[in-house]
Design a protein around this motif. Structure first.
Motif, PDB file in Angstrom:
ATOM      1  N   LEU A   1      -6.556  -3.366  -4.009  1.00 34.19           N
ATOM      2  CA  LEU A   1      -5.445  -2.610  -3.416  1.00 34.19           C
ATOM      3  C   LEU A   1      -5.317  -1.238  -4.061  1.00 34.19           C
ATOM      4  O   LEU A   1      -5.098  -0.232  -3.387  1.00 34.19           O
ATOM      5  CB  LEU A   1      -4.135  -3.384  -3.576  1.00 34.19           C
ATOM      6  N   ILE A   2      -5.473  -1.202  -5.398  1.00 31.02           N
ATOM      7  CA  ILE A   2      -5.319   0.064  -6.121  1.00 31.02           C
ATOM      8  C   ILE A   2      -6.402   1.059  -5.716  1.00 31.02           C
ATOM      9  O   ILE A   2      -6.120   2.213  -5.385  1.00 31.02           O
ATOM     10  CB  ILE A   2      -5.345  -0.208  -7.639  1.00 31.02           C
TER      11      ILE A   2
ATOM     12  N   ILE B   1      -3.779  -8.621   0.096  1.00 27.31           N
ATOM     13  CA  ILE B   1      -2.331  -8.381   0.102  1.00 27.31           C
ATOM     14  C   ILE B   1      -1.583  -9.711   0.073  1.00 27.31           C
ATOM     15  O   ILE B   1      -0.599  -9.877  -0.652  1.00 27.31           O
ATOM     16  CB  ILE B   1      -1.946  -7.552   1.343  1.00 27.31           C
TER      17      ILE B   1
ATOM     18  N   ILE C   1       0.843  -1.199   0.000  1.00 28.47           N
ATOM     19  CA  ILE C   1       0.000   0.000   0.000  1.00 28.47           C
ATOM     20  C   ILE C   1       0.880   1.251   0.000  1.00 28.47           C
ATOM     21  O   ILE C   1       0.609   2.223  -0.703  1.00 28.47           O
ATOM     22  CB  ILE C   1      -0.933   0.000   1.231  1.00 28.47           C
TER      23      ILE C   1
ATOM     24  N   VAL D   1      -1.831 -11.061  -3.477  1.00 27.27           N
ATOM     25  CA  VAL D   1      -1.020 -10.323  -4.441  1.00 27.27           C
ATOM     26  C   VAL D   1       0.460 -10.581  -4.197  1.00 27.27           C
ATOM     27  O   VAL D   1       1.222 -10.803  -5.139  1.00 27.27           O
ATOM     28  CB  VAL D   1      -1.350  -8.817  -4.368  1.00 27.27           C
ATOM     29  N   ASN D   2       0.868 -10.581  -2.909  1.00 24.74           N
ATOM     30  CA  ASN D   2       2.281 -10.807  -2.594  1.00 24.74           C
ATOM     31  C   ASN D   2       2.763 -12.170  -3.071  1.00 24.74           C
ATOM     32  O   ASN D   2       3.928 -12.340  -3.387  1.00 24.74           O
ATOM     33  CB  ASN D   2       2.507 -10.697  -1.080  1.00 24.74           C
TER      34      ASN D   2
ATOM     35  N   ILE E   1       3.207 -11.797  -7.071  1.00 24.02           N
ATOM     36  CA  ILE E   1       3.719 -10.573  -7.680  1.00 24.02           C
ATOM     37  C   ILE E   1       5.094 -10.809  -8.311  1.00 24.02           C
ATOM     38  O   ILE E   1       5.888 -11.603  -7.836  1.00 24.02           O
ATOM     39  CB  ILE E   1       3.761  -9.432  -6.646  1.00 24.02           C
TER      40      ILE E   1
ATOM     41  N   LEU F   1       2.178   1.765  -3.438  1.00 28.53           N
ATOM     42  CA  LEU F   1       1.152   2.322  -4.327  1.00 28.53           C
ATOM     43  C   LEU F   1       0.934   3.809  -4.031  1.00 28.53           C
ATOM     44  O   LEU F   1       0.829   4.618  -4.957  1.00 28.53           O
ATOM     45  CB  LEU F   1      -0.171   1.564  -4.171  1.00 28.53           C
TER      46      LEU F   1
ATOM     47  N   LEU G   1      -8.645  -6.714   2.972  1.00 30.92           N
ATOM     48  CA  LEU G   1      -7.408  -6.159   2.428  1.00 30.92           C
ATOM     49  C   LEU G   1      -6.224  -7.057   2.766  1.00 30.92           C
ATOM     50  O   LEU G   1      -5.333  -7.265   1.938  1.00 30.92           O
ATOM     51  CB  LEU G   1      -7.147  -4.762   2.999  1.00 30.92           C
TER      52      LEU G   1
END
Lengths: 206, 203
Positions: free
Chosen positions: B85-86, B28, A135, B31-32, B35, A138, B24
């Motif tokens: 996340l974005i 995360i 985060i 995504v982690n 990625i 970003l 979230l």
């Protein structure tokens, strides 16, 4: 172009600016949550909170007029939600006024936090407080490229307006956004190569 | 649609923040796990794209304008968890810099816009992935988000449920149509110019 209107006082020097960002963030959260908690019973917290904020603003050397201007930019959005209550059957003025005052107090505190802390310090403070790394990455990316992108969008909007006599149809606007996404995607490829050249291997150090 | 600070009471704040932080955390982790180094700049620049997109005014009938949320758009392009996340980081920055939407009530805003828009929107789109369904899911998620926004305000005792629902759902049914048409056209124009963007891995 000049866009840094929202944190333009974060680079001046004052006792408030020199406090560690982690402390400022914690104080802000404690202040806001206590405003919401205590405001249920009486108006006293609003008066005390307002005086605390006035003292802090005085010591931070941020112009008072600037903060009032920023508050009034956001005022219509708060008023719109309060308006929903005005038209209901059992209007309770006490509740509306309390929530508007709560909003004002927290917004002024937030503006004070942003105006007295540089954005990089704010991110440092958030990461120290255990905000997830992705985060933070970003957020720093947005802050870095937003100014470039808003310039690009302004140029595109200006030329679209010239070509369509001032009124842009939805289809043109949507196409423009599509091209804007492709441009930003392509710039992300270039950014990746630039980061790679500087030794980036998937790990970002904060 | 963005709920400012000071309107939600403490029980609604705790619930929405807890739900949002939990989801979230899952996003995360997901995504982690997948990625790659190339994906970090793509996600970062897309976040800046969404942040800028939310400042562009789209015209509605009779001179008024709305801004897009872009949550379905970004989750169709990059996948639901990256999208979440974005959108969340764009909302956090909007709250910090413009005070548009609250920072204490950020959990409610992430839930209304991010979780409903990205996760639910993407799973509606997944049923039969094409652009038309993406547009429909953009409309549905806008309306559901508005519904939850009023529900949260009602649970805090700030609005009357009936008045709020009539006001919010009628306006968001119209802005949802704009969001749906714009999502369709944006996806169409991206597909026309760079069809390879659809091949980005969707996480």
């Amino acid at each position: 172009m000049k866009h840094s209107f929202f944190d333009k006082y974060s680079y001046i020097n004052s006792p408030i600016h020199r406090i560690h960002p982690v402390i400022k963030i914690i104080v802000f959260f404690v202040f806001s949550v206590s405003v919401i908690l205590i405001s249920e019973s009486s108006f006293l917290i609003h008066i005390i909170g307002f005086f605390i904020l006035l003292t802090l603003i005085y010591f931070s050397k941020v112009p008072f007029v600037f903060i009032i201007k920023r508050v009034f930019i956001i005022f219509p959005f708060i008023f719109m939600i309060a308006l929903c209550n005005f038209f209901s059957r059992f209007t309770n003025y006490n509740v509306i006024i309390k929530s508007i005052l709560n909003s004002f107090l927290i917004i002024i505190a937030l503006i004070l936090l942003v105006e007295t802390t540089r954005f990089s310090e704010l991110l440092y403070g958030l990461s120290k407080l255990g905000f997830p790394k992705i985060i933070i990455i970003l957020l720093s990316f947005i802050y870095r490229y937003f100014f470039v992108f808003i310039d690009e969008v302004e140029k595109m909007l200006c030329s679209a307006k010239i070509r369509s006599y001032g009124k842009i149809p939805l289809k043109t606007l949507a196409n423009m956004v599509g091209i804007f996404f492709i441009r930003s995607y392509e710039s992300s490829e270039r950014i990746y190569f630039a980061m790679r050249m500087r030794g980036f291997n998937g790990e970002i150090k904060l | 649609m963005h709920i400012p600070d000071g309107f939600l009471d403490i029980k609604t704040l705790t619930t929405t923040n807890a739900v949002s932080v939990g989801l979230l955390y899952l996003a995360i982790k997901k995504v982690n796990k997948f990625i790659t180094p190339e994906r970090i700049p793509i996600m970062g620049v897309s976040a800046a794209f969404v942040f800028t997109l939310q400042l562009i005014a789209f015209p509605v009938i009779s001179g008024t304008s709305v801004h897009l949320l872009g949550s379905v758009l970004i989750s169709v392009l990059l996948g639901p968890f990256s999208g979440l996340l974005i959108i969340s980081s764009a909302l956090v920055l909007q709250a910090i810099l413009f005070q548009h939407g609250g920072i204490i009530s950020i959990g409610a805003n992430i839930f209304n816009i991010g979780i409903i828009g990205c996760i639910l929107g993407y799973f509606i789109y997944r049923v039969y992935p094409n652009r038309l369904l993406a547009a429909i899911s953009a409309w549905i998620t806008t309306v559901i988000g508005a519904f939850f926004c009023i529900l949260e305000l009602y649970l805090s005792g700030k609005v009357d449920l009936k008045t709020g629902l009539i006001a919010m759902l009628s306006t968001h049914a119209i802005t949802g149509i704009i969001e749906a048409i714009a999502t369709y056209l944006i996806l169409l124009s991206i597909n026309k110019i760079r069809p390879d963007i659809e091949n980005i891995e969707k996480i």
